[in-house]
Write a protein that holds these residues in place. Sequence first.
Motif, PDB file in Angstrom:
ATOM      1  N   GLU A 179     -21.552  -5.567 -17.842  1.00 45.91           N
ATOM      2  CA  GLU A 179     -22.890  -5.714 -17.275  1.00 45.91           C
ATOM      3  C   GLU A 179     -22.883  -5.466 -15.773  1.00 45.91           C
ATOM      4  N   GLU A 180     -21.871  -5.968 -15.075  1.00 42.27           N
ATOM      5  CA  GLU A 180     -21.783  -5.758 -13.630  1.00 42.27           C
ATOM      6  C   GLU A 180     -21.617  -4.284 -13.291  1.00 42.27           C
ATOM      7  N   LEU A 181     -20.826  -3.576 -14.079  1.00 44.71           N
ATOM      8  CA  LEU A 181     -20.667  -2.139 -13.855  1.00 44.71           C
ATOM      9  C   LEU A 181     -21.963  -1.400 -14.144  1.00 44.71           C
ATOM     10  N   LEU A 182     -22.629  -1.755 -15.228  1.00 39.81           N
ATOM     11  CA  LEU A 182     -23.877  -1.077 -15.572  1.00 39.81           C
ATOM     12  C   LEU A 182     -24.936  -1.267 -14.488  1.00 39.81           C
ATOM     13  N   ARG A 183     -24.902  -2.400 -13.825  1.00 37.99           N
ATOM     14  CA  ARG A 183     -25.886  -2.648 -12.764  1.00 37.99           C
ATOM     15  C   ARG A 183     -25.703  -1.679 -11.587  1.00 37.99           C
ATOM     16  N   ILE A 184     -24.460  -1.288 -11.312  1.00 42.01           N
ATOM     17  CA  ILE A 184     -24.258  -0.390 -10.157  1.00 42.01           C
ATOM     18  C   ILE A 184     -24.427   1.087 -10.532  1.00 42.01           C
ATOM     19  N   VAL A 185     -24.397   1.409 -11.827  1.00 48.12           N
ATOM     20  CA  VAL A 185     -24.592   2.810 -12.217  1.00 48.12           C
ATOM     21  C   VAL A 185     -26.005   3.080 -12.721  1.00 48.12           C
ATOM     22  N   GLU A 186     -26.780   2.028 -12.940  1.00 49.43           N
ATOM     23  CA  GLU A 186     -28.135   2.200 -13.455  1.00 49.43           C
ATOM     24  C   GLU A 186     -28.951   3.090 -12.522  1.00 49.43           C
TER      25      GLU A 186
ATOM     26  N   PRO B 100      -8.040   4.930  -8.901  1.00 48.53           N
ATOM     27  CA  PRO B 100      -6.820   4.154  -8.696  1.00 48.53           C
ATOM     28  C   PRO B 100      -5.879   4.709  -7.642  1.00 48.53           C
ATOM     29  N   ALA B 101      -6.073   5.953  -7.221  1.00 50.57           N
ATOM     30  CA  ALA B 101      -5.242   6.488  -6.139  1.00 50.57           C
ATOM     31  C   ALA B 101      -5.493   5.740  -4.833  1.00 50.57           C
ATOM     32  N   ARG B 102      -6.625   5.027  -4.770  1.00 51.30           N
ATOM     33  CA  ARG B 102      -6.984   4.335  -3.519  1.00 51.30           C
ATOM     34  C   ARG B 102      -7.352   2.865  -3.722  1.00 51.30           C
ATOM     35  N   PHE B 103      -7.940   2.543  -4.873  1.00 47.69           N
ATOM     36  CA  PHE B 103      -8.405   1.188  -5.142  1.00 47.69           C
ATOM     37  C   PHE B 103      -7.810   0.666  -6.447  1.00 47.69           C
ATOM     38  N   PRO B 104      -7.836  -0.645  -6.680  1.00 45.23           N
ATOM     39  CA  PRO B 104      -7.337  -1.156  -7.954  1.00 45.23           C
ATOM     40  C   PRO B 104      -8.094  -0.530  -9.123  1.00 45.23           C
ATOM     41  N   GLU B 105      -7.377  -0.235 -10.186  1.00 45.75           N
ATOM     42  CA  GLU B 105      -8.009   0.381 -11.350  1.00 45.75           C
ATOM     43  C   GLU B 105      -9.083  -0.534 -11.928  1.00 45.75           C
ATOM     44  N   ASN B 106     -10.150   0.082 -12.425  1.00 49.32           N
ATOM     45  CA  ASN B 106     -11.263  -0.644 -13.037  1.00 49.32           C
ATOM     46  C   ASN B 106     -11.841  -1.720 -12.109  1.00 49.32           C
ATOM     47  N   SER B 107     -11.884  -1.423 -10.817  1.00 45.82           N
ATOM     48  CA  SER B 107     -12.500  -2.346  -9.856  1.00 45.82           C
ATOM     49  C   SER B 107     -13.872  -1.816  -9.462  1.00 45.82           C
ATOM     50  N   LEU B 108     -14.792  -2.726  -9.178  1.00 42.46           N
ATOM     51  CA  LEU B 108     -16.113  -2.300  -8.735  1.00 42.46           C
ATOM     52  C   LEU B 108     -16.028  -1.551  -7.412  1.00 42.46           C
TER      53      LEU B 108
ATOM     54  N   TYR C 265     -17.040   3.491  -4.702  1.00 45.07           N
ATOM     55  CA  TYR C 265     -16.579   4.584  -3.840  1.00 45.07           C
ATOM     56  C   TYR C 265     -16.747   5.925  -4.554  1.00 45.07           C
ATOM     57  N   ALA C 266     -16.359   5.967  -5.811  1.00 41.74           N
ATOM     58  CA  ALA C 266     -16.465   7.216  -6.574  1.00 41.74           C
ATOM     59  C   ALA C 266     -17.917   7.667  -6.684  1.00 41.74           C
ATOM     60  N   ILE C 267     -18.807   6.727  -6.951  1.00 36.59           N
ATOM     61  CA  ILE C 267     -20.230   7.058  -7.065  1.00 36.59           C
ATOM     62  C   ILE C 267     -20.758   7.568  -5.724  1.00 36.59           C
TER      63      ILE C 267
ATOM     64  N   GLN D 105     -30.063  -2.355 -22.557  1.00 36.00           N
ATOM     65  CA  GLN D 105     -30.860  -3.130 -21.611  1.00 36.00           C
ATOM     66  C   GLN D 105     -30.957  -2.454 -20.230  1.00 36.00           C
ATOM     67  N   PHE D 106     -30.229  -1.362 -20.068  1.00 35.10           N
ATOM     68  CA  PHE D 106     -30.173  -0.695 -18.765  1.00 35.10           C
ATOM     69  C   PHE D 106     -30.715   0.732 -18.864  1.00 35.10           C
ATOM     70  N   HIS D 107     -31.196   1.225 -17.728  1.00 35.38           N
ATOM     71  CA  HIS D 107     -31.663   2.609 -17.673  1.00 35.38           C
ATOM     72  C   HIS D 107     -30.494   3.484 -17.221  1.00 35.38           C
ATOM     73  N   ILE D 108     -29.756   3.967 -18.204  1.00 36.90           N
ATOM     74  CA  ILE D 108     -28.637   4.855 -17.928  1.00 36.90           C
ATOM     75  C   ILE D 108     -29.113   6.283 -18.164  1.00 36.90           C
ATOM     76  N   ILE D 109     -29.049   7.100 -17.136  1.00 36.85           N
ATOM     77  CA  ILE D 109     -29.692   8.419 -17.197  1.00 36.85           C
ATOM     78  C   ILE D 109     -29.063   9.331 -18.244  1.00 36.85           C
TER      79      ILE D 109
END
Length: 228
Positions: A88-95, A13-21, A26-28, A125-129
């Motif tokens: 689900e959208e968040l899980l898709r980018i961290v899978e 949130p210091a740079r982007f809207p909180e809880n935004s993809l 960016y963090a990832i 349903q996702f492969h979360i390490i």
Amino acid sequence: MNNTMIFGHRGYPARFPENSLEGFRYAIDNNIDGLEFDVHLTKDNVPVVIHDETVTRTTDGVGYIKDMDLSDVKKFKLRNGEKIPTLEELLRIVEHKEIFLNLELKTNKIKYENIEWIVTKLIDQFHIINPIIYSSFNLKSLKNLKLINKNAQCCYLTSRKISNPTQFMQKHDLSALHLSYSDQTIMNNERVWTVDSSFRMYNLLRKNVSGIITNNFTKASRIRKLIS
């Protein structure tokens, strides 16, 4: 060597809207250790990633998440133009990514029926390490999670002082405490929120607490590198 994990509080949130993809991505991409985020349920039982019970503060809309279907929630925009993300959208980018997730169930004000079951079944349903870290201000939610998955890492969120934290964790079958302060008796089992000042970051990192949750993970990472 410093082993304190740094979690992005609602992303970056210091740079982007909180809880935004956008913030999460960016963090990832910049090697954050973990992401902390908040989950509510829509009227049609879809888990969405937003901090407040309403859309009013963080979007261009007004109203309670619990009173809207997902189609209604998706009409509103964050300040960067994004729509409120679903879990689900968040899980898709961290899978498949080497990152820790701290999922906070926002059940301390609204008791979303079956949210624990809905969330855990979606995650399956996702492969979360790494194992999901679940947190909540509501102990009942954490107990419900344990009934669904006895191995779930459940962490109680609180700003109040707990007189005997080790005994408290044992009594409630908790993996750790997420505190607004630091308790030196459980430094290996605590994550401290929300740590944003350089002075506080430095002190907690020097103590080698288990984790800090911050709005500015890049600053925390620089300080950790300096003292390592």
